[in-house]
Design a protein around this motif. Structure first.
Motif, PDB file in Angstrom:
ATOM      1  N   GLY A  14       0.794  -1.232  -0.078  1.00 38.02           N
ATOM      2  CA  GLY A  14      -0.122  -0.177  -0.207  1.00 38.02           C
ATOM      3  C   GLY A  14       0.726   1.010  -0.236  1.00 38.02           C
ATOM      4  O   GLY A  14       0.330   2.392  -0.079  1.00 38.02           O
ATOM      5  N   HIS A  15       2.142   1.145   0.112  1.00 34.16           N
ATOM      6  CA  HIS A  15       2.922   2.339   0.106  1.00 34.16           C
ATOM      7  C   HIS A  15       4.340   2.387  -0.134  1.00 34.16           C
ATOM      8  O   HIS A  15       4.844   1.688   0.439  1.00 34.16           O
ATOM      9  N   CYS A  16       4.746   3.243  -1.162  1.00 36.81           N
ATOM     10  CA  CYS A  16       6.209   3.271  -1.267  1.00 36.81           C
ATOM     11  C   CYS A  16       6.405   4.874  -1.961  1.00 36.81           C
ATOM     12  O   CYS A  16       5.492   5.480  -2.441  1.00 36.81           O
ATOM     13  N   ILE A 111      -1.654   9.791  -2.974  1.00 43.42           N
ATOM     14  CA  ILE A 111      -0.977  11.080  -2.615  1.00 43.42           C
ATOM     15  C   ILE A 111      -0.900  11.127  -1.208  1.00 43.42           C
ATOM     16  O   ILE A 111      -1.646  10.828  -0.307  1.00 43.42           O
ATOM     17  N   GLU A 112       0.380  11.261  -0.895  1.00 45.08           N
ATOM     18  CA  GLU A 112       0.872  11.262   0.416  1.00 45.08           C
ATOM     19  C   GLU A 112       1.076  12.773   1.123  1.00 45.08           C
ATOM     20  O   GLU A 112       1.837  13.462   1.049  1.00 45.08           O
ATOM     21  N   GLY A 113      -0.094  13.336   1.671  1.00 49.48           N
ATOM     22  CA  GLY A 113      -0.513  14.595   2.048  1.00 49.48           C
ATOM     23  C   GLY A 113      -1.382  15.312   1.205  1.00 49.48           C
ATOM     24  O   GLY A 113      -1.049  15.575   0.040  1.00 49.48           O
ATOM     25  N   THR A 138      -2.967  14.185   5.993  1.00 47.92           N
ATOM     26  CA  THR A 138      -1.678  14.942   6.185  1.00 47.92           C
ATOM     27  C   THR A 138      -0.463  14.106   5.852  1.00 47.92           C
ATOM     28  O   THR A 138      -0.647  12.770   5.855  1.00 47.92           O
ATOM     29  N   TRP A 139       0.686  14.577   5.875  1.00 44.83           N
ATOM     30  CA  TRP A 139       1.910  13.966   5.985  1.00 44.83           C
ATOM     31  C   TRP A 139       2.295  14.610   7.350  1.00 44.83           C
ATOM     32  O   TRP A 139       1.552  14.607   8.177  1.00 44.83           O
ATOM     33  N   ASN A 140       3.884  14.989   7.768  1.00 44.99           N
ATOM     34  CA  ASN A 140       4.165  15.219   9.045  1.00 44.99           C
ATOM     35  C   ASN A 140       3.568  16.786   9.348  1.00 44.99           C
ATOM     36  O   ASN A 140       3.420  16.947  10.485  1.00 44.99           O
ATOM     37  N   SER A 178      -2.534   7.279   7.899  1.00 46.62           N
ATOM     38  CA  SER A 178      -1.118   7.123   8.278  1.00 46.62           C
ATOM     39  C   SER A 178      -0.842   8.501   8.167  1.00 46.62           C
ATOM     40  O   SER A 178      -0.999   9.319   7.397  1.00 46.62           O
ATOM     41  N   HIS A 179      -0.158   8.914   9.358  1.00 50.54           N
ATOM     42  CA  HIS A 179       0.455  10.250   9.643  1.00 50.54           C
ATOM     43  C   HIS A 179      -0.452  11.088  10.323  1.00 50.54           C
ATOM     44  O   HIS A 179      -0.190  12.100  10.831  1.00 50.54           O
ATOM     45  N   LEU A 180      -1.721  10.974  10.345  1.00 48.00           N
ATOM     46  CA  LEU A 180      -2.682  11.877  10.854  1.00 48.00           C
ATOM     47  C   LEU A 180      -2.615  11.859  12.396  1.00 48.00           C
ATOM     48  O   LEU A 180      -2.251  10.848  13.060  1.00 48.00           O
ATOM     49  N   SER A 199      -2.176   3.066   5.539  1.00 46.25           N
ATOM     50  CA  SER A 199      -1.518   2.474   4.328  1.00 46.25           C
ATOM     51  C   SER A 199      -0.212   1.948   5.044  1.00 46.25           C
ATOM     52  O   SER A 199       0.381   1.105   4.345  1.00 46.25           O
ATOM     53  N   HIS A 200       0.557   2.562   5.875  1.00 40.92           N
ATOM     54  CA  HIS A 200       1.764   2.127   6.409  1.00 40.92           C
ATOM     55  C   HIS A 200       2.099   2.484   7.871  1.00 40.92           C
ATOM     56  O   HIS A 200       2.749   3.450   8.199  1.00 40.92           O
ATOM     57  N   SER A 201       1.349   1.651   8.820  1.00 39.76           N
ATOM     58  CA  SER A 201       1.433   2.032  10.061  1.00 39.76           C
ATOM     59  C   SER A 201       1.388   0.476  10.894  1.00 39.76           C
ATOM     60  O   SER A 201       0.667  -0.184  10.536  1.00 39.76           O
ATOM     61  N   PRO A 210       4.083   7.338  17.707  1.00 38.71           N
ATOM     62  CA  PRO A 210       2.771   8.023  17.483  1.00 38.71           C
ATOM     63  C   PRO A 210       2.287   7.543  16.044  1.00 38.71           C
ATOM     64  O   PRO A 210       1.030   7.821  15.535  1.00 38.71           O
ATOM     65  N   ARG A 211       3.361   7.227  15.191  1.00 42.15           N
ATOM     66  CA  ARG A 211       2.862   6.928  13.751  1.00 42.15           C
ATOM     67  C   ARG A 211       2.216   5.500  13.681  1.00 42.15           C
ATOM     68  O   ARG A 211       1.556   5.206  12.826  1.00 42.15           O
ATOM     69  N   ASN A 212       2.082   4.769  14.855  1.00 45.49           N
ATOM     70  CA  ASN A 212       1.408   3.325  14.967  1.00 45.49           C
ATOM     71  C   ASN A 212       0.067   3.815  15.296  1.00 45.49           C
ATOM     72  O   ASN A 212      -0.203   4.594  15.924  1.00 45.49           O
ATOM     73  N   GLY A 266       5.107  -1.302   2.969  1.00 42.47           N
ATOM     74  CA  GLY A 266       6.189  -1.198   3.430  1.00 42.47           C
ATOM     75  C   GLY A 266       7.188   0.045   3.726  1.00 42.47           C
ATOM     76  O   GLY A 266       8.076  -0.004   4.198  1.00 42.47           O
ATOM     77  N   ASP A 267       6.446   1.094   2.966  1.00 38.10           N
ATOM     78  CA  ASP A 267       7.284   2.618   3.183  1.00 38.10           C
ATOM     79  C   ASP A 267       8.593   2.578   2.322  1.00 38.10           C
ATOM     80  O   ASP A 267       9.358   3.040   2.623  1.00 38.10           O
ATOM     81  N   TRP A 268       8.733   1.616   1.238  1.00 34.89           N
ATOM     82  CA  TRP A 268       9.725   1.542   0.307  1.00 34.89           C
ATOM     83  C   TRP A 268      10.077   2.947  -0.045  1.00 34.89           C
ATOM     84  O   TRP A 268       9.482   3.560  -0.375  1.00 34.89           O
TER      85      TRP A 268
HETATM   86 ZN   LIG Z   1       4.656   8.274   5.020  1.00 36.26          ZN
END
Ligand SMILES: [Zn+2]
Length: 313
Positions: A14-16, A111-113, A138-140, A178-180, A199-201, A210-212, A266-268
């Motif tokens: 789900g995420h790279c 789209i990440e963010g 959101t992202w960070n 993820s990131h929210l 998607s990546h937590s 906190p990302r988990n 995986g956050d590849w």
């Molecule tokens: Zn991310």
């Protein structure tokens, strides 16, 4: 230990962040020096990858992010047309099935963010036309829609955030939490409009980052019919960054009845991989560790493929 080859394992992740690397440092999606590329993905029995458009807003001047988003979308399209023998751009389950029938990698877009769309609900129409299936609210960095895990952590969805989430669902784009911020997570969950994805937590009870996700968050994603992608970033795996630490996250989610919810994320090319891994080619080690733990092939195929297919198909 068994030694399962990549060719025996289905893969849906789900995420790279590979596309942003292609856009910025000239990597080829076909064969890249990072953690994932089309040649490596094509070695799996069948493969589907969600490719994120990603940029750190702090590194772009105000007003430049949507141009950056379009630029990365162009990169994604160009890389796939140049590698049409290896991969197919996919939006629907039928597209994915067609790609796999042709022996090709299925490539999906996220789209990440939401700042990449200027947090503008109307720009979701462009994203939907591109075939975007997931969008991280959101992202960070805190944005006009919500606080995040690391900035304005107590802040949930703004009024505009609620409009954005509603419009995303209406266009077939699922909100990715993820990131929210935790508050933002619960605001999305309480809207109750459809499947929620992370998607990546990983599991916060196993690795207190906190990302988990907390157990209650995981249950809310599960009950929404969404999915949670297992992240291979060493900071979110925790412990000694070993495969047994990854197995602990899987065990924990399974104890929360996550058989149809847990997937890969995986956050590849967006992280330092745990386990001393180099990239997706090392994933059979996780499959084998879980098989040795006693998970049957059906459960592994759900985690490694079917659960994302159910949500995104
Ligand atoms: Zn991310």
């Amino acid at each position: 230990m068994s030694d399962t080859p990549m060719g025996a394992i289905p893969f849906f992740d789900g995420h790279c962040d590979t596309v942003s690397r292609c856009a910025h440092i000239g990597w080829s999606l076909r064969e890249a020096q990072g953690q994932l590329d089309l040649v490596r993905l094509s070695r799996f029995k069948k493969a589907a990858q969600v490719f994120a458009i990603f940029a750190d807003a702090a590194k772009f001047p105000a007003g430049a992010l949507f141009d950056e988003c379009r630029k990365q979308h162009d990169t994604f399209g160009r890389e796939l047309s140049e590698n049409a023998g290896l991969a197919v751009r996919c939006r629907t389950g039928a597209d994915i099935a067609g790609a796999h029938a042709a022996g090709k990698v299925a490539a999906l877009l996220s789209i990440e963010g939401a700042e990449l769309l200027d947090c503008d609900p109307e720009k979701l129409e462009t994203a939907a036309a591109w075939g975007v299936r997931l969008i991280n609210i959101t992202w960070n960095h805190v944005n006009a829609l919500s606080g995040t895990n690391v900035e304005a952590t107590d802040k949930g969805l703004t009024d505009r955030g609620r409009v954005f989430v509603r419009e995303a669902y209406a266009r077939g784009i699922l909100p990715d939490v993820s990131h929210l911020s935790d508050a933002g997570f619960w605001d999305v969950a309480e809207m109750g409009l459809g499947p929620i994805v992370a998607s990546h937590s990983n599991a916060r009870a196993v690795c207190g980052h906190p990302r988990n996700l907390t157990d209650d968050m995981f249950r809310a994603v599960r009950d929404s019919g969404g999915a949670v992608g297992l992240n291979m970033y060493e900071d979110f795996i925790g412990g000694a960054h070993t495969l047994s630490d990854a197995v602990r996250h899987v065990d924990h989610f399974m104890a929360l009845d996550g058989e149809k919810t847990l997937a890969l994320g995986g956050d590849w090319d967006g992280c330092e991989l745990a386990f001393g891994w180099r990239g997706v080619q090392d994933l059979p080690a996780l499959w084998d560790a879980l098989a040795d733990r006693g998970y049957d092939r059906g459960t592994l195929e759900d985690i490694f493929f079917n659960n994302w297919l159910r949500v995104l198909g």
